[in-house]
Design an enzyme around this catalytic site. Sequence first.
Site, PDB file in Angstrom:
ATOM      1  N   GLU A 153       0.827  -1.203   0.000  1.00 31.04           N
ATOM      2  CA  GLU A 153       0.000   0.000   0.000  1.00 31.04           C
ATOM      3  C   GLU A 153       0.865   1.259   0.000  1.00 31.04           C
ATOM      4  O   GLU A 153       0.547   2.240  -0.694  1.00 31.04           O
ATOM      5  CB  GLU A 153      -0.933  -0.015   1.221  1.00 31.04           C
ATOM      6  N   SER A 202      15.367 -43.139 -13.277  1.00 27.99           N
ATOM      7  CA  SER A 202      14.272 -42.164 -13.450  1.00 27.99           C
ATOM      8  C   SER A 202      14.708 -40.864 -14.091  1.00 27.99           C
ATOM      9  O   SER A 202      13.939 -39.896 -14.099  1.00 27.99           O
ATOM     10  CB  SER A 202      13.660 -41.847 -12.085  1.00 27.99           C
ATOM     11  N   THR A 247      14.599 -42.099  -1.974  1.00 32.91           N
ATOM     12  CA  THR A 247      14.965 -41.082  -2.962  1.00 32.91           C
ATOM     13  C   THR A 247      16.435 -40.700  -2.804  1.00 32.91           C
ATOM     14  O   THR A 247      17.146 -40.517  -3.800  1.00 32.91           O
ATOM     15  CB  THR A 247      14.070 -39.836  -2.805  1.00 32.91           C
ATOM     16  N   ASP A 256      18.325 -41.743  -6.100  1.00 34.29           N
ATOM     17  CA  ASP A 256      18.506 -40.592  -6.994  1.00 34.29           C
ATOM     18  C   ASP A 256      19.643 -39.662  -6.572  1.00 34.29           C
ATOM     19  O   ASP A 256      20.130 -38.879  -7.392  1.00 34.29           O
ATOM     20  CB  ASP A 256      17.210 -39.770  -7.054  1.00 34.29           C
ATOM     21  N   LEU A 294      18.180 -31.102  -4.699  1.00 43.44           N
ATOM     22  CA  LEU A 294      16.991 -30.406  -4.208  1.00 43.44           C
ATOM     23  C   LEU A 294      17.190 -28.910  -4.027  1.00 43.44           C
ATOM     24  O   LEU A 294      16.554 -28.273  -3.179  1.00 43.44           O
ATOM     25  CB  LEU A 294      16.488 -31.019  -2.888  1.00 43.44           C
ATOM     26  N   GLY A 345       8.880 -40.529  -3.221  1.00 36.63           N
ATOM     27  CA  GLY A 345       8.321 -41.631  -3.989  1.00 36.63           C
ATOM     28  C   GLY A 345       7.033 -42.147  -3.375  1.00 36.63           C
ATOM     29  O   GLY A 345       6.541 -41.619  -2.359  1.00 36.63           O
ATOM     30  N   GLY A 346       6.508 -43.219  -3.961  1.00 39.07           N
ATOM     31  CA  GLY A 346       5.222 -43.750  -3.530  1.00 39.07           C
ATOM     32  C   GLY A 346       5.203 -44.296  -2.122  1.00 39.07           C
ATOM     33  O   GLY A 346       4.161 -44.288  -1.449  1.00 39.07           O
ATOM     34  N   LEU A 399       6.448 -43.043   0.526  1.00 33.75           N
ATOM     35  CA  LEU A 399       6.220 -41.976   1.494  1.00 33.75           C
ATOM     36  C   LEU A 399       4.981 -41.158   1.169  1.00 33.75           C
ATOM     37  O   LEU A 399       4.288 -40.680   2.076  1.00 33.75           O
ATOM     38  CB  LEU A 399       7.450 -41.060   1.567  1.00 33.75           C
ATOM     39  N   ALA A 441       2.122 -42.147  -0.004  1.00 37.63           N
ATOM     40  CA  ALA A 441       0.882 -42.798   0.436  1.00 37.63           C
ATOM     41  C   ALA A 441       0.575 -42.525   1.909  1.00 37.63           C
ATOM     42  O   ALA A 441      -0.547 -42.086   2.233  1.00 37.63           O
ATOM     43  CB  ALA A 441       0.956 -44.303   0.165  1.00 37.63           C
TER      44      ALA A 441
END
Length: 606
Positions: free
Chosen positions: A72, A198, A226, A230, A234, A320-321, A323, A325
């Site tokens: 403002e 991947s 991961t 991998d 990050l 990944g899957g 964690l 889920a």
Amino acid sequence: MAAGGVLASGIVSVRSVFGSFEDSAHMLKAVELAESSNGLTAPHPKFGCVIARGRRIVGGGGLYGQGARSAEVQAVEEAREQARGATAFLSLEPGDCGGDDAAIAALVQGGLGRVVVGMRHPLAHFRGKAIAALRRAGVRVEVGGEDFGGGGAIEAALKACQSANAPLLYRVSHNLPMSTLKYAMTLDGKIAASSGHSAWVSSAVSRHRVMKTRAQSDAVIVGGNTVRIDNPNLTTRLEGGHQPDRIVMSRALDLPRDANLWDVSKANTIVMTQKGSNLEFQKLLTSRGVEVVEFDFLSPRAVMEHCYMRGYLSVLWECGGMLSAPAIQDGVVHKVLAFIAPKIVGGLRAATPVGELGMVQMTQALKLSDVAFEQTGPDMLVTGYLHPIPDISHGDDKLASISRENVAVIPNKPSIIRFNKPWDRYGALSTLSYHPITLPDSIGNPVVWSSVEHYYQASKFAGVNDQLAIQYIAEIQGAESPEEAARLGETLSSQRPDLVRKDWDVVKFQVMRTALQAKFLAYPALKSFLLSTEGSVLVESSQNDSLWGASINGVGLNHLGRLLMDLRGEILRGPPTGNLVNGHTKTSVNDHRYFLDRCRQQVTSQ
């Protein structure tokens, strides 16, 4: 046809309950300005302001970062005399910490005739306060969802206001940061080949989009798999700007000793694990500067509750899957970003983005709301919400009757007051709050610093006879937010420790003390705010600062809290010597020695 009606074609007419399509366009522009800082600073409440006369925009501004000048104020300064009688469009109700109400004062003194607020501030200590103050000042104020309805263009504008501050809305409504699950998968639903390879599922365009999303987050979370498979970095890989904390969740801590994440030179890494797990490896991580946090039982919800306590607003899950889920089952994932690549890799055992959820029928499938589709290079990005953005448009106006004079008084004062983020209830105590201070330079000329943090970081290089040190001071002084000043000061001092003044470890306590003194004695509202905490212990609750803050588990030295309590006591009883000059205390050599001795005693007493 009456104003606000609908044409035969189904299109809303130019005049609506809100005003006009121009009004909606101006509000969307305010949201655009609010989001202009994405990726440049850590997530923070986003404010945008547009001042318009009819269709013509005459001023605008967006909050750059925590503690930067309010949107403002920027907009009124740009509009100048054209602000008188004009309309201001605010994406979010102003929320100045410390009761100095800079945004409100700018709108009132600028002579705005009408203010349109996209939504009320979600935080209780700000909610309704600015709206009430503007109305008391005779300004006509309209609030989204209250003074005008939805439909057509205005509904899209109001939704954009909510979306811009979705992390803050989730934090207030769920006592959790907003969590986004991101993944990239092939057309047949695989995030890797059967071998685990991947790199890369998605395109370079999609990966760049991920970098920008990381830069808008407080933290990025991955699991142990991961890290092992991998070995990610990050980081945002973007020059400058905000780097999120990197969080690794692992119960057993069976992780590689030389992972990229253990290099904390560019970004912090936090490993969250089960209590007592692999203590030898914990010591190795700690020796490399990695923070280790132990839980009695490690779970996605426990981690997110911890992140909430750290003050995070936005967290990105890139796991990944295995964690993702349990994170979904724990109810801590609010939004999904799914990049779908036009590839087929096959494989019965190839990993999928979400592991077992225990569902046996398609009717049990979780449905996303507000789904959107966007092409990113050759890929398709699908976004949607597992938990809709909380709607607070129809809330009470409990704070409407609080006057500006009473804002500094803290009701139900706790015995321990914790502060960290400048937008928190006690944020005015932070070094990151926007309260410019004026202090003399080495030859006595007054110099204005945008915040305590600006002055403190620049002082690291003060008096060093080197042109580069002088350049560093100028860069820090020109930083657009205190957070950016902190990042600059810490980065430059670690890169060139030889340019840091030799006595810094001794004088930094007095430097901070001098800056705090200048801040709290220059603003009457801030002084009252500090004095109203009398009887409470002040704790800087930063989790990763063991000198100025309480650090993890409260084992830090908390010197910022200590200095504030000292200053509070000296204001109440008067300083040992010295007198007020131009809004700050002019201390003698003996006073400097007194404060330095006190700081040294505090250090040795620990």
